[in-house]
Design a protein around this motif. Sequence first.
Motif, PDB file in Angstrom:
ATOM      1  N   ARG A 189      10.358  -5.116   3.795  1.00  0.00           N
ATOM      2  CA  ARG A 189      10.761  -3.967   2.966  1.00  0.00           C
ATOM      3  C   ARG A 189      12.077  -4.265   2.248  1.00  0.00           C
ATOM      4  N   LEU A 190      13.025  -4.855   2.975  1.00  0.00           N
ATOM      5  CA  LEU A 190      14.311  -5.218   2.379  1.00  0.00           C
ATOM      6  C   LEU A 190      14.115  -6.265   1.282  1.00  0.00           C
ATOM      7  N   PHE A 234       1.567   3.216  10.409  1.00  0.00           N
ATOM      8  CA  PHE A 234       0.965   3.853  11.571  1.00  0.00           C
ATOM      9  C   PHE A 234      -0.441   3.309  11.825  1.00  0.00           C
ATOM     10  N   PHE A 235      -1.166   3.027  10.758  1.00  0.00           N
ATOM     11  CA  PHE A 235      -2.484   2.409  10.921  1.00  0.00           C
ATOM     12  C   PHE A 235      -2.338   0.980  11.460  1.00  0.00           C
ATOM     13  N   ILE A 256       8.474   9.393   2.778  1.00  0.00           N
ATOM     14  CA  ILE A 256       7.660   9.309   3.990  1.00  0.00           C
ATOM     15  C   ILE A 256       6.258   8.822   3.641  1.00  0.00           C
ATOM     16  N   GLY A 257       5.781   9.208   2.466  1.00  0.00           N
ATOM     17  CA  GLY A 257       4.461   8.768   2.032  1.00  0.00           C
ATOM     18  C   GLY A 257       4.347   7.265   1.881  1.00  0.00           C
ATOM     19  N   SER A 258       5.477   6.578   1.801  1.00  0.00           N
ATOM     20  CA  SER A 258       5.426   5.121   1.648  1.00  0.00           C
ATOM     21  C   SER A 258       5.253   4.394   2.972  1.00  0.00           C
ATOM     22  N   ILE A 259       5.437   5.072   4.100  1.00  0.00           N
ATOM     23  CA  ILE A 259       5.342   4.373   5.390  1.00  0.00           C
ATOM     24  C   ILE A 259       4.057   4.670   6.157  1.00  0.00           C
ATOM     25  N   VAL A 288       0.846  -1.205   0.000  1.00  0.00           N
ATOM     26  CA  VAL A 288       0.000   0.000   0.000  1.00  0.00           C
ATOM     27  C   VAL A 288       0.877   1.250   0.000  1.00  0.00           C
ATOM     28  N   GLY A 289       1.956   1.234   0.766  1.00  0.00           N
ATOM     29  CA  GLY A 289       2.879   2.369   0.789  1.00  0.00           C
ATOM     30  C   GLY A 289       3.542   2.591  -0.563  1.00  0.00           C
ATOM     31  N   GLU A 290       3.958   1.519  -1.203  1.00  0.00           N
ATOM     32  CA  GLU A 290       4.573   1.644  -2.534  1.00  0.00           C
ATOM     33  C   GLU A 290       3.573   2.178  -3.556  1.00  0.00           C
TER      34      GLU A 290
END
Length: 175
Positions: A152-153, A113-114, A106-109, A41-43
């Motif tokens: 992520r890695l 938080f949710f 930052i928009g990818s992470i 979702v972040g990507e």
Amino acid sequence: MDQLLSWIDSVLAAPYLWLGHRTFLGFLGATVPMALACTLVGEASMWVAGKVVGREIKARADKVRRYHDISIQALEQQDKKTFQAADKVAKEAFGQSFVLGLCLGIGSIWPCFFALGWLQHRFGYAYTVKLPLVGWPMGYIGVFIICYLLVRLGYALLKARVRRGRAARPATGGD
């Protein structure tokens, strides 16, 4: 809204119930899919944002290059005023480009938080699982962060491998 939240909770809680959230491996196994979902979702969010502001970032980067070149030429010609003016514009454009790129990253992470909010709601602050071998307690935050970083890695390595594979393939055209 309560029905939506109940549905989301039942979907997110299912892996924890299936795999047994009391053990570290069960909690880990249920947290990995959540970390993967947060990554995807972040990507996707970063890709959409890149489509929206990508042209602006490129324009800022081009401006940085252009004014940097002007400042270097002015320096070579010992024109201090032109150098300072061009250098100032280049630094401002770099700062703007940097901040736009940082916002994309930052928009990818944001999904994390949710996910952490849901984990806190579901398991509470006092919930811990014991690490295998050492027996130390670890909370949901630590488990999620470890899972997220590993996912992520793995995603980054897979993405790089796919890109290398595409670059290595010869372009085929319609005959």
